[in-house]
Design a protein around this motif. Structure first.
Motif, PDB file in Angstrom:
ATOM      1  N   GLY A  16      12.406  -0.115  -7.694  1.00  0.00           N
ATOM      2  CA  GLY A  16      11.506   0.467  -6.711  1.00  0.00           C
ATOM      3  C   GLY A  16      12.186   0.545  -5.362  1.00  0.00           C
ATOM      4  N   ASN A  32      10.533   0.538  -1.209  1.00  0.00           N
ATOM      5  CA  ASN A  32       9.994  -0.375  -0.206  1.00  0.00           C
ATOM      6  C   ASN A  32       8.654  -0.975  -0.600  1.00  0.00           C
ATOM      7  N   GLN A  33       8.124  -0.576  -1.763  1.00  0.00           N
ATOM      8  CA  GLN A  33       6.813  -1.057  -2.174  1.00  0.00           C
ATOM      9  C   GLN A  33       6.925  -2.095  -3.287  1.00  0.00           C
ATOM     10  N   SER A  63       3.487  -9.268 -10.263  1.00  0.00           N
ATOM     11  CA  SER A  63       4.738  -8.862  -9.629  1.00  0.00           C
ATOM     12  C   SER A  63       5.733  -9.984  -9.843  1.00  0.00           C
ATOM     13  N   ASP A  80       0.837  -1.202   0.000  1.00  0.00           N
ATOM     14  CA  ASP A  80       0.000   0.000   0.000  1.00  0.00           C
ATOM     15  C   ASP A  80       0.868   1.246   0.000  1.00  0.00           C
ATOM     16  N   ASN A  81       0.308   2.346  -0.462  1.00  0.00           N
ATOM     17  CA  ASN A  81       1.062   3.597  -0.561  1.00  0.00           C
ATOM     18  C   ASN A  81       1.464   4.153   0.791  1.00  0.00           C
ATOM     19  N   ASP A  82       0.689   3.856   1.814  1.00  0.00           N
ATOM     20  CA  ASP A  82       1.007   4.345   3.159  1.00  0.00           C
ATOM     21  C   ASP A  82       2.073   3.500   3.850  1.00  0.00           C
ATOM     22  N   GLU A  83       2.453   2.406   3.213  1.00  0.00           N
ATOM     23  CA  GLU A  83       3.464   1.485   3.734  1.00  0.00           C
ATOM     24  C   GLU A  83       3.126   1.007   5.143  1.00  0.00           C
ATOM     25  N   THR A  84       1.923   0.435   5.248  1.00  0.00           N
ATOM     26  CA  THR A  84       1.471  -0.136   6.527  1.00  0.00           C
ATOM     27  C   THR A  84       1.212  -1.636   6.426  1.00  0.00           C
TER      28      THR A  84
END
Length: 210
Positions: A169, A171-172, A181, A108-112
């Motif tokens: 890339g 961390n995502q 992927s 996710d973009n929020d890296e959660t």
């Protein structure tokens, strides 16, 4: 540039050795048993990672950790071998490159949310993903060794073609236009060798995708 590859007898290690040779390097394959080494490296160092000393790696510019530990009894060695390598690299200019896992990449973009914590992540691979994440989590605390951690995409394709190009890339998790992927072992090896030359991600994790 002198480069040593730990786990050169494994899948990723073998591809990295071959790519180094392809690009004109003469890597040293670090293996536990010379008799079972099937690779193409001319230089071989026979030693278990836990028996490696600082004197063994003193003359190397780069040490690549491509070791794999897959059984329940050996999963802890991801962390323990990382700690050992850091202990013998302290005080040296030698760079540590680590073949990492995809499970710790964020989706996710929020890296959660990490890949390994998603509902569809295969339960059989969860212990390995957690063990590799623990080693990476420790590595992030290291400030006195020049390290870089390279995560593959979710599908690490052993039989995939060497396309000769890739996407980078952070961390995502990287996903292509088809929603996949993936990265081949061959193209992952190219990215590893390119980073050795480019030195863009010192003290960081990055990922590579098709």
């Amino acid at each position: 540039m002198k480069i040593a590859v730990l786990g050169a007898n494994g899948k990723s290690g073998g591809f990295i050795v071959d790519e180094l040779i392809h690009q004109g390097y003469e890597p040293t394959a670090v293996v536990r048993n010379k008799d079972t080494y099937q690779g193409n490296a001319k230089h071989i160092l026979v030693k278990d990672v836990f028996n490696l000393t600082q004197n063994d790696i003193l003359d190397y510019d780069v040490v690549i950790n491509a070791l794999g530990f897959f059984t329940e009894a050996t999963l802890k060695n991801h962390l323990e071998s990382t700690k050992h390598l850091i202990s013998i690299l302290e005080g040296l200019d030698t760079r540590l490159m680590v073949v990492g896992g995809a499970g710790s990449l964020f989706v996710d973009n929020d890296e959660t949310i990490r890949l390994m914590d998603t509902p569809d992540f295969p339960s059989d691979y969860k212990p390995l993903a957690v063990a590799m994440y623990e080693a990476f989590d420790y590595l992030k605390t290291v400030t006195d060794v020049n390290w870089t951690y390279l995560s593959p995409s979710a599908f690490f394709d052993f039989e995939g073609d060497r396309l000769g190009h890739y996407r980078l890339g952070g961390n995502q998790l990287l996903v292509n236009d088809a929603g996949e992927s993936r990265i081949s072992y061959a193209d992952y090896a190219i990215a590893m060798v390119d980073e050795i030359k480019n030195q863009k991600y010192k003290g960081q994790r990055f990922t590579v995708g098709e």
